[in-house]
Scaffold this motif. Structure first.
Motif, PDB file in Angstrom:
ATOM      1  N   PRO A  77       1.078  -1.166  -0.090  1.00  0.00           N
ATOM      2  CA  PRO A  77       0.187   0.568   0.007  1.00  0.00           C
ATOM      3  C   PRO A  77       0.974   1.172  -0.039  1.00  0.00           C
ATOM      4  CG  PRO A  77      -0.603  -1.219   1.948  1.00  0.00           C
ATOM      5  CD  PRO A  77       0.664  -2.219   1.120  1.00  0.00           C
ATOM      6  N   PRO A  78       0.613   2.366  -0.730  1.00  0.00           N
ATOM      7  CA  PRO A  78      -0.866   2.761  -0.768  1.00  0.00           C
ATOM      8  C   PRO A  78      -1.295   2.309  -2.707  1.00  0.00           C
ATOM      9  CG  PRO A  78       0.370   4.681  -1.051  1.00  0.00           C
ATOM     10  CD  PRO A  78       1.597   3.565  -0.837  1.00  0.00           C
TER      11      PRO A  78
ATOM     12  N   SER B  84       2.982  -4.981   5.294  1.00  0.00           N
ATOM     13  CA  SER B  84       2.343  -3.942   5.524  1.00  0.00           C
ATOM     14  C   SER B  84       1.764  -3.835   6.388  1.00  0.00           C
ATOM     15  CB  SER B  84       2.492  -3.346   4.832  1.00  0.00           C
ATOM     16  OG  SER B  84       1.334  -3.544   3.234  1.00  0.00           O
TER      17      SER B  84
ATOM     18  N   ILE C  21      -5.904   3.342   1.022  1.00  0.00           N
ATOM     19  CA  ILE C  21      -5.178   3.816   2.505  1.00  0.00           C
ATOM     20  C   ILE C  21      -6.658   2.634   3.428  1.00  0.00           C
ATOM     21  CG2 ILE C  21      -6.222   5.775   3.679  1.00  0.00           C
ATOM     22  CD1 ILE C  21      -6.205   7.268   0.910  1.00  0.00           C
TER      23      ILE C  21
ATOM     24  N   ASN D 189      -2.159   4.178   7.089  1.00  0.00           N
ATOM     25  CA  ASN D 189      -0.681   3.402   6.523  1.00  0.00           C
ATOM     26  C   ASN D 189      -0.202   3.414   8.067  1.00  0.00           C
ATOM     27  OD1 ASN D 189      -3.270   3.596   4.508  1.00  0.00           O
ATOM     28  ND2 ASN D 189      -1.667   3.329   2.904  1.00  0.00           N
TER      29      ASN D 189
END
Length: 407
Positions: free
Chosen positions: A85-86, A131, A243, A286
């Motif tokens: 991400p993102p 993540s 997000i 995040n």
């Protein structure tokens, strides 16, 4: 043959790999005793059996093991490479060809992450692929998603995954319990188009513990013919901004400083106490304060359309793009429904994901926030879009610069 792990049957050598808090949580969902109280770390409560739900889960596992598998001989297999991400994985907005089997690998990782450099706050994050949030998975309605869930040998916890987009066995959570050194493969059909949360759900208090330590992500199931507005006209985007809003409940010491811990799981009892307050110490995008600002800000150009996908696995939130709008918004995440239009802010229910599409019309810095402004300004729920292009005075113009005036 699919097997449902009962921690009460794990050999003693395997039990010694795991921390007692993990086994206590697993025992809560399966009804099994993980190990004796005397053998568990002092900071972890002894496991207790729980309710007849374990028998229901086991019955589901047994039933699916006896049922015939679908004929998938005509399906093409494709591997989707996960990205952090993102960003979003490579995908088609409109599906070409027949439904496919999309292969995805998620590897659990328990890693120490800094949440706020200014205060020194950190967390032993429980993650998919390292993540917070876990990577975005994108398929089309009618595809099969084939997940390989791997738990490395050096982990200390049991993990699994519950897909809100799937049907049956606690979203797959009942069929994906993996201990360190194990992997499981789960296949489910994407029958409902939309954006959906996935998260770890080992059982009992370990469910909020894992979710509030970052172990959640999003699946997007696109209609085969792509996104549409309320009149059936096609909607396309140039990029995706993914997000994940994460609420953390980080324990503090008697001086009010954030505690640190040597290993994942060591904060279990302190974290439960902090979570019971229902008051997060941080609400961030995040994974950390400032993760999507400064050099890490999201970027676009005037005229580009961005699909903003927002996931919150635990608490309600109210996204708002300061200086922009939600041109098309699937607030509850369902692409089966016509999008709302022209929203200033939108509401994402806890335990779900939503999507909003906006075409940028002016250059500059746009703040994307949780419009509970306390959480945005004080707890960290802020991201930035940096947009390049030419200014349009027809949309906004400073007629008079700030100056003093006389009464």
């Amino acid at each position: 043959m699919t097997r449902f792990v009962n921690p009460g049957l794990v050999p003693t050598s395997r039990r010694n790999v795991l921390r007692g808090s993990v086994l206590a949580g697993a025992a809560a969902v399966t009804g099994g005793f993980a190990t004796s109280a005397a053998a568990m770390p002092k900071h972890v409560p002894a496991p207790t059996p729980r309710m007849p739900g374990a028998q229901i889960i086991q019955a589901q596992a047994d039933a699916q093991a006896r049922a015939p598998s679908p004929d998938l001989s005509g399906y093409v297999r494709v591997k989707q490479e996960m990205v952090a991400p993102p960003f979003a994985p490579v995908h088609e907005q409109v599906a070409t060809g027949d439904p496919k089997i999309v292969e995805v690998t998620l590897e659990t990782q328990e890693r120490l992450m800094v949440v706020d450099e200014d205060t020194g706050a950190s967390v032993w994050a429980l993650t998919y692929n390292g993540s917070v949030p876990g990577p975005l998975i994108i398929v089309h309605q009618g595809d099969y998603v084939e997940i390989t869930l791997r738990n490395p040998q050096d982990s200390v916890m049991e993990h699994n995954v519950d897909f809100h987009a799937s049907t049956g066995a606690l979203g797959g959570g009942g069929l994906t319990h993996v201990f360190p050194g194990e992997e499981a493969v789960l296949r489910w059909k994407a029958t409902k188009p939309g954006v959906f949360t996935y998260h770890c759900a080992p059982g009992g208090a370990m469910i909020p513990y894992h979710v509030c330590h970052g172990m959640n992500g999003t699946v997007m199931v696109l209609p085969r013919d792509g996104l549409k507005d309320g009149q059936g006209n096609p909607l396309t985007y140039d990029s995706i901004a993914y997000i994940g809003e994460q609420d953390y409940y980080l324990p503090r010491d008697e001086n009010g400083d954030f505690k640190t811990y040597e290993a994942a799981g060591d904060d279990y009892p302190d974290s439960l106490d902090a979570m019971r307050t229902l008051t997060p110490t941080h609400s961030v995008f995040n994974g950390a304060v400032g993760a999507l600002t400064g050099d890490a800000a999201l970027r676009a150009n005037v005229g580009e359309t961005v699909l903003m996908i927002h996931n919150q696995a635990n608490r309600d939130t109210r996204p708002h793009l300061i200086g922009g709008h939600g041109n098309f918004v699937w607030e509850a995440g369902s692409f089966s429904d016509a999008p709302q239009t022209g929203l200033e802010s939108w509401f994402i229910r806890g335990g779900s994901a939503g999507a909003a599409m906006y075409t940028f019309e002016q250059p500059g810095v746009y703040a994307y926030v949780n419009h509970n402004l306390i959480e945005a300004a004080l707890l960290g729920a802020t991201a930035h879009f940096v947009v390049e292009g030419d200014w349009d005075n027809a949309l906004m113009e400073q007629v008079v610069a700030p100056r003093t005036f006389e009464i």
